[in-house]
Enzyme design. Structure first.
Site, PDB file in Angstrom:
ATOM      1  N   LYS A 118      33.451  69.394  56.573  1.00 33.69           N
ATOM      2  CA  LYS A 118      33.483  69.440  57.912  1.00 33.69           C
ATOM      3  C   LYS A 118      34.630  70.493  58.446  1.00 33.69           C
ATOM      4  O   LYS A 118      34.284  71.242  59.397  1.00 33.69           O
ATOM      5  CB  LYS A 118      33.861  67.966  58.536  1.00 33.69           C
ATOM      6  CG  LYS A 118      32.897  67.150  58.921  1.00 33.69           C
ATOM      7  CD  LYS A 118      33.485  65.857  59.755  1.00 33.69           C
ATOM      8  CE  LYS A 118      34.160  65.288  58.707  1.00 33.69           C
ATOM      9  NZ  LYS A 118      35.424  64.418  58.949  1.00 33.69           N
TER      10      LYS A 118
ATOM     11  N   ARG B 192      34.435  58.525  65.546  1.00 28.55           N
ATOM     12  CA  ARG B 192      34.412  57.716  64.314  1.00 28.55           C
ATOM     13  C   ARG B 192      33.621  56.515  64.505  1.00 28.55           C
ATOM     14  O   ARG B 192      33.735  55.946  63.410  1.00 28.55           O
ATOM     15  CB  ARG B 192      35.761  57.716  63.534  1.00 28.55           C
ATOM     16  CG  ARG B 192      35.869  59.055  62.819  1.00 28.55           C
ATOM     17  CD  ARG B 192      37.217  58.720  62.020  1.00 28.55           C
ATOM     18  NE  ARG B 192      37.762  59.916  61.768  1.00 28.55           N
ATOM     19  CZ  ARG B 192      38.170  60.387  60.762  1.00 28.55           C
ATOM     20  NH1 ARG B 192      38.064  59.620  59.769  1.00 28.55           N
ATOM     21  NH2 ARG B 192      38.796  61.604  60.525  1.00 28.55           N
TER      22      ARG B 192
ATOM     23  N   ARG C  31      40.634  68.957  46.095  1.00 22.88           N
ATOM     24  CA  ARG C  31      40.973  69.766  47.382  1.00 22.88           C
ATOM     25  C   ARG C  31      42.613  69.991  47.672  1.00 22.88           C
ATOM     26  O   ARG C  31      43.306  68.960  47.184  1.00 22.88           O
ATOM     27  CB  ARG C  31      40.605  68.627  48.429  1.00 22.88           C
ATOM     28  CG  ARG C  31      41.151  69.216  50.023  1.00 22.88           C
ATOM     29  CD  ARG C  31      40.035  68.468  50.845  1.00 22.88           C
ATOM     30  NE  ARG C  31      40.571  67.272  51.383  1.00 22.88           N
ATOM     31  CZ  ARG C  31      39.968  66.712  52.283  1.00 22.88           C
ATOM     32  NH1 ARG C  31      38.929  67.200  53.260  1.00 22.88           N
ATOM     33  NH2 ARG C  31      40.476  65.499  52.827  1.00 22.88           N
TER      34      ARG C  31
ATOM     35  N   ARG D 299      46.618  66.586  49.920  1.00 23.30           N
ATOM     36  CA  ARG D 299      46.941  65.721  51.340  1.00 23.30           C
ATOM     37  C   ARG D 299      47.685  64.407  50.485  1.00 23.30           C
ATOM     38  O   ARG D 299      47.150  63.807  49.622  1.00 23.30           O
ATOM     39  CB  ARG D 299      45.690  65.587  51.998  1.00 23.30           C
ATOM     40  CG  ARG D 299      45.791  66.498  53.205  1.00 23.30           C
ATOM     41  CD  ARG D 299      44.439  66.583  53.845  1.00 23.30           C
ATOM     42  NE  ARG D 299      43.985  65.318  54.156  1.00 23.30           N
ATOM     43  CZ  ARG D 299      42.932  64.933  55.218  1.00 23.30           C
ATOM     44  NH1 ARG D 299      42.239  65.983  55.595  1.00 23.30           N
ATOM     45  NH2 ARG D 299      42.494  63.890  55.450  1.00 23.30           N
TER      46      ARG D 299
ATOM     47  N   ARG E  12      38.824  55.308  52.871  1.00 20.61           N
ATOM     48  CA  ARG E  12      38.345  56.081  53.986  1.00 20.61           C
ATOM     49  C   ARG E  12      36.835  56.102  54.046  1.00 20.61           C
ATOM     50  O   ARG E  12      36.046  56.056  54.916  1.00 20.61           O
ATOM     51  CB  ARG E  12      38.915  57.595  53.816  1.00 20.61           C
ATOM     52  CG  ARG E  12      40.089  57.678  54.572  1.00 20.61           C
ATOM     53  CD  ARG E  12      41.180  58.701  53.974  1.00 20.61           C
ATOM     54  NE  ARG E  12      40.871  60.026  54.080  1.00 20.61           N
ATOM     55  CZ  ARG E  12      40.998  60.847  53.255  1.00 20.61           C
ATOM     56  NH1 ARG E  12      41.652  60.668  52.056  1.00 20.61           N
ATOM     57  NH2 ARG E  12      40.619  62.093  53.237  1.00 20.61           N
TER      58      ARG E  12
HETATM   59  P1  ADP Z   1      39.242  62.568  56.832  1.00 18.54           P
HETATM   60  O1  ADP Z   1      37.959  62.754  57.442  1.00 18.54           O
HETATM   61  O2  ADP Z   1      39.384  63.223  55.439  1.00 18.54           O
HETATM   62  O3  ADP Z   1      39.629  61.145  56.569  1.00 18.54           O
HETATM   63  P2  ADP Z   1      40.786  63.781  59.092  1.00 18.54           P
HETATM   64  O4  ADP Z   1      41.744  64.965  58.783  1.00 18.54           O
HETATM   65  O5  ADP Z   1      39.692  63.850  59.945  1.00 18.54           O
HETATM   66  O6  ADP Z   1      40.608  63.005  57.634  1.00 18.54           O
HETATM   67  O7  ADP Z   1      41.700  62.411  59.462  1.00 18.54           O
HETATM   68  C1  ADP Z   1      42.984  61.978  58.741  1.00 18.54           C
HETATM   69  C2  ADP Z   1      43.198  60.461  59.487  1.00 18.54           C
HETATM   70  O8  ADP Z   1      43.591  60.536  60.759  1.00 18.54           O
HETATM   71  C3  ADP Z   1      42.246  59.360  59.132  1.00 18.54           C
HETATM   72  O9  ADP Z   1      42.163  58.870  57.857  1.00 18.54           O
HETATM   73  C4  ADP Z   1      42.499  58.494  60.215  1.00 18.54           C
HETATM   74  O10 ADP Z   1      43.901  57.805  59.845  1.00 18.54           O
HETATM   75  C5  ADP Z   1      43.267  59.454  61.271  1.00 18.54           C
HETATM   76  N1  ADP Z   1      42.007  59.813  62.460  1.00 18.54           N
HETATM   77  C6  ADP Z   1      41.445  60.982  62.606  1.00 18.54           C
HETATM   78  N2  ADP Z   1      40.478  60.874  63.599  1.00 18.54           N
HETATM   79  C7  ADP Z   1      40.556  59.659  63.929  1.00 18.54           C
HETATM   80  C8  ADP Z   1      39.572  58.718  64.835  1.00 18.54           C
HETATM   81  N3  ADP Z   1      38.615  59.478  65.374  1.00 18.54           N
HETATM   82  N4  ADP Z   1      39.706  57.663  65.200  1.00 18.54           N
HETATM   83  C9  ADP Z   1      40.761  56.767  64.309  1.00 18.54           C
HETATM   84  N5  ADP Z   1      41.738  57.483  63.328  1.00 18.54           N
HETATM   85  C10 ADP Z   1      41.534  58.849  63.202  1.00 18.54           C
END
Ligand code: ADP
Length: 225
Positions: free
Chosen positions: A17, A93, A130, A162, A173
Site C-alpha cells: 500500500k 480502517r 521489510r 519497524r 495487525r
Molecule cells: P500497517 O498497515 O502496516 O499496520 P500503518 O503504518 O498504516 O501500518 O499504521 C501503523 C499503526 O498506526 C497501526 O498499527 C495503528 O496502531 C496506527 N494507525 C494507523 N492508521 C490508523 C487508523 N486509521 N485507525 C487506527 N489506528 C491507526
C-alpha cells in the site's frame, strides 16, 4: 494538466500500500496522506499524541477513531488537498472511520477505494523482510537493500526494521485487519466505490493496474466529480 483524484487504498499490512500510494500520489500530483506516517512522525517528535500512540502502535493495536479522524480532518482541510485531492493510506480502517470520512468529504465523495489483494502467506514473507527509512519512510527489503549499508538512497536516513514488524505485532495487525477492515471492502462495494487489484508482480505492474482501474472509472464517468 493531469486531473487530481480522491482515492483510498485498502490492503493488508505488507500488501504494498505505502509504495503504491507514493506512486499514485506522483502520478495524479496529489498529496499522499498516510496516517501511519503521520503517527510515526508524531512519535519521533515526542508530541503528546505521539506519546499516547506509541505503545498501542508497537503492539499492533488500532488507535481510537476520534484521534485518527481529528488528525485526518485537519489534513484533508489543507489547501493542497482541497485543490487537487489525495491518496489516503491507512484510513479508514473501520466502517465507523469510513462513515466519518464520507461526512468530512461531503458534498463531494471519494472517487474510488482500491483494494490491493495479496495472500496472507505472501504478506508475511514481505513483512519479515521489510525495512524502512526512519526519516522519509522509503521502503526496502533484505533482498533489495539501499545501495550503501542501510542508509536510505532517497534521503540518507537510517534504514531499520519497524518496531511493529515483530511476529506478535504482525499477527495482531493482520487479525485486526480481518476483523475490522475487511468489512470495509463490502461497505465500499455496496456503495459502488470499490475496485480490487491484484497486488502481486513488480511494483510497476501493480501501479499500471491501479492507474488502469482509476482511468476506466474516470472514462465511464462514475464517481469522479
Ligand atoms: P500497517 O498497515 O502496516 O499496520 P500503518 O503504518 O498504516 O501500518 O499504521 C501503523 C499503526 O498506526 C497501526 O498499527 C495503528 O496502531 C496506527 N494507525 C494507523 N492508521 C490508523 C487508523 N486509521 N485507525 C487506527 N489506528 C491507526
Amino acid at each position: 494538466m493531469v486531473p487530481g483524484a480522491r482515492l483510498v487504498v485498502l490492503g493488508k499490512q505488507g500488501a504494498g500500500k505505502g509504495t503504491q500510494c507514493v506512486r499514485l500520489s506522483h502520478h495524479y500530483v496529489v498529496p499522499h496522506v498516510s496516517t501511519g506516517d503521520m503517527l510515526r512522525a508524531a512519535v519521533k517528535q515526542g508530541t503528546a499524541m505521539g506519546k499516547k500512540a506509541k505503545s498501542l502502535m508497537d503492539r499492533g493495536e488500532l488507535l481510537g477513531d476520534d484521534l485518527i479522524m481529528d488528525m485526518v480532518t485537519e489534513r484533508l482541510g489543507e489547501k493542497d488537498v482541497r485543490a487537487r485531492g489525495f491518496v489516503l493510506d491507512g484510513c479508514p480502517r473501520t466502517v465507523s472511520q469510513a462513515e466519518r470520512l464520507a461526512a468530512i468529504l461531503a458534498p463531494y465523495d471519494l472517487d474510488l477505494a482500491i483494494d490491493l489483494e495479496v495472500h496472507t502467506g505472501q504478506v508475511l514473507r514481505r513483512l519479515a523482510a521489510r525495512r524502512v527509512c526512519v526519516d522519509c519512510g522509503a521502503n526496502y527489503s533484505t533482498s533489495t537493500p539501499p545501495l550503501i549499508s542501510w542508509t536510505c538512497d532517497v534521503c540518507g536516513g537510517e534504514v531499520i526494521q519497524r518496531e511493529d514488524d515483530t511476529e506478535e505485532a504482525i499477527s495482531r495487525r493482520l487479525e485486526i485487519y480481518e476483523l475490522q477492515t475487511t468489512p470495509l471492502i463490502e461497505w465500499y462495494r455496496s456503495r459502488g466505490q470499490l475496485e480490487s487489484v491484484p497486488g502481486t508482480g513488480t511494483p510497476d505492474a501493480v501501479t499500471r493496474r491501479m492507474v488502469k482501474v482509476i482511468e476506466d472509472r474516470r472514462n465511464r464517468g462514475s464517481g469522479f466529480g
